[in-house]
Design an enzyme around this catalytic site. Structure first.
Site, mmCIF file in Angstrom:
data_model
loop_
_atom_site.group_PDB
_atom_site.id
_atom_site.type_symbol
_atom_site.label_atom_id
_atom_site.label_comp_id
_atom_site.label_asym_id
_atom_site.label_seq_id
_atom_site.Cartn_x
_atom_site.Cartn_y
_atom_site.Cartn_z
ATOM 1 N N GLU A 12 10.508 -4.647 4.688
ATOM 2 C CA GLU A 12 10.594 -6.040 4.249
ATOM 3 C C GLU A 12 10.291 -6.154 2.760
ATOM 4 O O GLU A 12 11.017 -6.812 1.998
ATOM 5 C CB GLU A 12 9.575 -6.916 5.005
ATOM 6 C CG GLU A 12 9.856 -7.103 6.483
ATOM 7 C CD GLU A 12 9.207 -6.039 7.348
ATOM 8 O OE1 GLU A 12 8.985 -4.898 6.847
ATOM 9 O OE2 GLU A 12 8.940 -6.325 8.525
ATOM 10 N N LYS A 40 0.841 -1.201 0.000
ATOM 11 C CA LYS A 40 0.000 0.000 0.000
ATOM 12 C C LYS A 40 0.873 1.248 0.000
ATOM 13 O O LYS A 40 0.695 2.154 -0.789
ATOM 14 C CB LYS A 40 -0.904 -0.043 1.232
ATOM 15 C CG LYS A 40 -1.852 1.111 1.350
ATOM 16 C CD LYS A 40 -2.815 0.904 2.500
ATOM 17 C CE LYS A 40 -3.549 2.189 2.803
ATOM 18 N NZ LYS A 40 -4.488 2.057 3.918
ATOM 19 N N HIS A 88 -5.356 -33.766 17.425
ATOM 20 C CA HIS A 88 -4.275 -34.621 17.921
ATOM 21 C C HIS A 88 -3.147 -33.786 18.485
ATOM 22 O O HIS A 88 -2.016 -34.253 18.608
ATOM 23 C CB HIS A 88 -3.783 -35.522 16.787
ATOM 24 C CG HIS A 88 -4.885 -36.414 16.307
ATOM 25 N ND1 HIS A 88 -5.145 -37.640 16.868
ATOM 26 C CD2 HIS A 88 -5.856 -36.203 15.374
ATOM 27 C CE1 HIS A 88 -6.204 -38.175 16.273
ATOM 28 N NE2 HIS A 88 -6.649 -37.317 15.365
ATOM 29 N N LYS A 104 9.282 -0.697 14.156
ATOM 30 C CA LYS A 104 9.818 -0.363 12.825
ATOM 31 C C LYS A 104 10.915 0.703 12.949
ATOM 32 O O LYS A 104 11.976 0.601 12.345
ATOM 33 C CB LYS A 104 8.707 0.207 11.935
ATOM 34 C CG LYS A 104 7.716 -0.809 11.411
ATOM 35 C CD LYS A 104 6.759 -0.117 10.444
ATOM 36 C CE LYS A 104 5.598 -1.011 10.065
ATOM 37 N NZ LYS A 104 4.565 -0.344 9.286
ATOM 38 N N GLU A 139 -4.821 -6.932 14.697
ATOM 39 C CA GLU A 139 -4.342 -5.598 14.332
ATOM 40 C C GLU A 139 -5.508 -4.608 14.435
ATOM 41 O O GLU A 139 -5.316 -3.430 14.685
ATOM 42 C CB GLU A 139 -3.744 -5.605 12.911
ATOM 43 C CG GLU A 139 -2.780 -4.458 12.675
ATOM 44 C CD GLU A 139 -1.954 -4.584 11.407
ATOM 45 O OE1 GLU A 139 -0.730 -4.748 11.489
ATOM 46 O OE2 GLU A 139 -2.554 -4.512 10.306
ATOM 47 N N GLY A 199 -4.889 -2.131 5.084
ATOM 48 C CA GLY A 199 -4.103 -3.268 4.597
ATOM 49 C C GLY A 199 -4.785 -4.601 4.864
ATOM 50 O O GLY A 199 -4.885 -5.458 3.982
ATOM 51 N N ARG A 200 -5.285 -4.781 6.082
ATOM 52 C CA ARG A 200 -5.882 -6.081 6.447
ATOM 53 C C ARG A 200 -7.283 -6.259 5.877
ATOM 54 O O ARG A 200 -7.915 -7.294 6.097
ATOM 55 C CB ARG A 200 -5.874 -6.233 7.967
ATOM 56 C CG ARG A 200 -6.526 -5.075 8.722
ATOM 57 C CD ARG A 200 -6.165 -5.120 10.200
ATOM 58 N NE ARG A 200 -6.640 -3.971 10.955
ATOM 59 C CZ ARG A 200 -5.995 -2.826 11.088
ATOM 60 N NH1 ARG A 200 -4.834 -2.647 10.473
ATOM 61 N NH2 ARG A 200 -6.480 -1.842 11.820
#
Ligand code: F6P
Length: 539
Positions: free
Chosen positions: A212, A206, A385, A505, A354, A268-269
């Protein structure tokens, strides 16, 4: 608005909780033969059975009253109307516009945003068709075989989840990979067996500034140039961008003709249905992508118009508040009984945590109640399990959402019946357990009885849909988006900012400088300083 715990519904729920807490689900079911019918709703092809929750008619009445008193309706309407409800970033919150049909009008600052949404969708579709058909050629004239999405957070989790969920509908002749981690291993492993001349990178960010993503994008650029003979003009054929920041895209060297835009009113999410979904569209084709959007829209309309007592996301959101704030449950387990949904819990972690991991109200005051719970999960039956032991017999209350489908996408012998038998068995076991009398009656020796008792009274929702197809996936995601919205509205928090990720950050940038310049003075606490020094020395 009054503080949440000053609302009369909140106080009534506190008192009511004291009455409900000691009551067992066995008793609630025994007393009311209509319970399953009463506490289930079907809408937009999604069936929700919420009868195995620790609730009565009174609980539901009070929770609905809480929604009324906390102004969920007004806040929902403000979102759909394009008001700037993300107050800390002064932004509208309009992921619902991303799936609005062409003839709908949604205004932001007086401008209808729907035509621009469809313009981007059309551009994505035209591009996807060219890549999928082989018409789009790489620098050496070969068609694209490999598609790598580079992004992180909302620019990765949605695309990965959707690709995995809809793999059955995808073009199997193409390879799709997703690089997110700044750990070089992610990029190296994603490209180790690929030819640059058949590879297309989608740089999804965005902001187009995320460390990253930009680091991985630069490595991709080098990898592609090295493999394509170093000719800069090759970039245009092998890189496209999805972003809101055309300046930065241009500066990176990607032709903005190959940029797919979105807008600051898409968080973003909440962006997997925007151009961030380009990899999804390339995988499943434009028609399936439009079906995905139609699914989202169906639940948007349901959330916008259905009365709260029949409103799936509102009910799910209210139940989440009930356990989080009155039972003190700290987590929610998301348990999809559909292997294709294996990344769905991870996707929901960003969406929910978030969004609602906030400790101040919209007015900037510290909350004095708990907000967002921790979401986690794994697909069934694998989890059975592993961690289900703790859900069944541990000391913590873990409300769980079981998600299942009537039809298997890939039917195989008895597999699907066995899978679904496990869904029903688990929710039954969690709710009703096994009493000491039942255990004894099976001939269990006295000393072993306590170990084999299942207390039960563990709540769960069961979400049952027909089949996992693109449309249903859209419905499922929208269901959780609006449940998260409902919870955030009740907690009076801003569910659409994410300031909590900023400090790390900034510090990482500073420390990076200190690592790369071994002479830079270190002014941290003694622990951080010692760790950096150790790394500098040993690396
Ligand atoms: O760091 C958090 C975050 O801002 C998320 O909200 C977002 O989804 C992610 O980073 C990626 O951001 P971008 O798409 O701008 O690279």
């Amino acid at each position: 608005m009054a503080a949440l715990n000053e609302l009369s519904a909140w106080k009534a729920l506190s008192d009511h909780h004291k009455q409900i807490a000691p009551i067992h689900l066995r008793e609630l079911f025994d007393k009311d033969p209509q319970r399953a019918e009463k506490f289930s709703v079907e809408a937009a092809g999604i069936f929700l059975d919420y009868s195995k929750n620790r609730i009565t008619d009174e609980t539901v009445k009070l929770l609905l009253q809480l929604a009324e008193e906390s102004g969920v309706k007004a806040r929902r309407d403000a979102m759909f109307a394009g008001e700037k409800i993300n107050i800390t970033e002064k932004r509208a919150v309009l992921h619902v516009a991303l799936r609005a049909p062409k003839d709908e009008k949604i205004l932001v600052d007086g401008e209808d945003v729907v035509p621009a949404v469809h313009e981007v969708l059309d551009k994505m579709a035209a591009f996807s068709d060219r890549v999928r058909s082989g018409e789009w050629k790489g620098h050496t004239g070969k068609p694209i075989k490999n598609i790598i999405n580079i992004g992180i957070g909302g620019s990765d989790l949605g695309p990965v989840m959707a690709y995995e969920a809809l793999k059955h509908y995808s073009d199997r002749a193409k390879i799709f990979r997703f690089v997110s981690n700044v750990d070089g291993a992610d990029f190296v492993e994603a490209t180790v067996d690929l030819n640059p001349d058949e590879t297309l990178f989608i740089i999804s960010s965005k902001t187009f500034t995320t460390l990253e993503t930009m680091t991985n994008a630069n490595s991709a650029r080098e990898w592609a140039l090295k493999g394509l003979g170093g000719d800069e003009s090759a970039i245009a054929k092998h890189f496209v961008a999805v972003s809101t920041n055309s300046e930065k895209v241009k500066a990176f060297g990607i032709d903005t003709a190959n940029m797919f835009g979105f807008w600051d009113w898409v968080g973003g999410r909440y962006s997997m249905d925007s151009a961030i979904g380009l990899s999804t569209m390339l995988a499943i084709g434009p028609e399936n992508f439009r079906a995905l959007l139609a699914g989202f829209h169906e639940i948007d309309e349901h959330f916008r118009t259905a009365p709260f007592e029949k409103n799936l996301p509102v009910l799910l959101g209210l139940l989440a508040v009930w356990y989080n704030d009155f039972f003190g449950a700290q987590t929610v387990a998301i348990l999809p009984y559909e292997n294709y949904l294996k990344r769905f819990p991870a996707y929901l972690q960003q969406l929910t945590m978030e969004s609602n991991g906030k400790h101040v109200t919209l007015a900037g005051e510290h909350v004095n109640y708990d907000t967002g719970p921790i979401y986690w999960g794994e697909p069934g039956t694998n989890g059975q399990h592993s961690f289900y032991q703790l859900i069944h017999q541990g000391t913590r209350l873990i409300p769980a959402d079981f998600i299942a489908f009537v039809k298997a996408i890939t039917p195989l012998g008895r597999h699907h019946d066995i899978l679904l038998a496990n869904v029903f068995a688990q929710t039954e076991a969690l709710a009703f357990g096994k009493t000491p009398e039942q255990v004894k009656a099976e001939g269990t020796p006295d000393w072993l009885v306590p170990h084999r008792v299942f207390e039960g009274n563990r709540p769960s929702n069961t979400i049952l849909a027909e089949e996992l197809d693109p449309k249903t996936l859209g419905k499922l995601v929208a269901l959780y988006e609006h449940s998260v919205f409902t919870q955030g509205a009740i907690w009076q928090i801003d569910s659409f900012d994410q300031w909590g990720v900023e400090l790390g950050k900034v510090l990482a940038q500073r420390i990076l400088g200190e690592i790369e310049d071994a002479k830079a003075p270190l002014k941290h606490d003694s622990s951080t300083t010692a760790l950096i020094e150790r790394y500098r020395k040993l690396k």
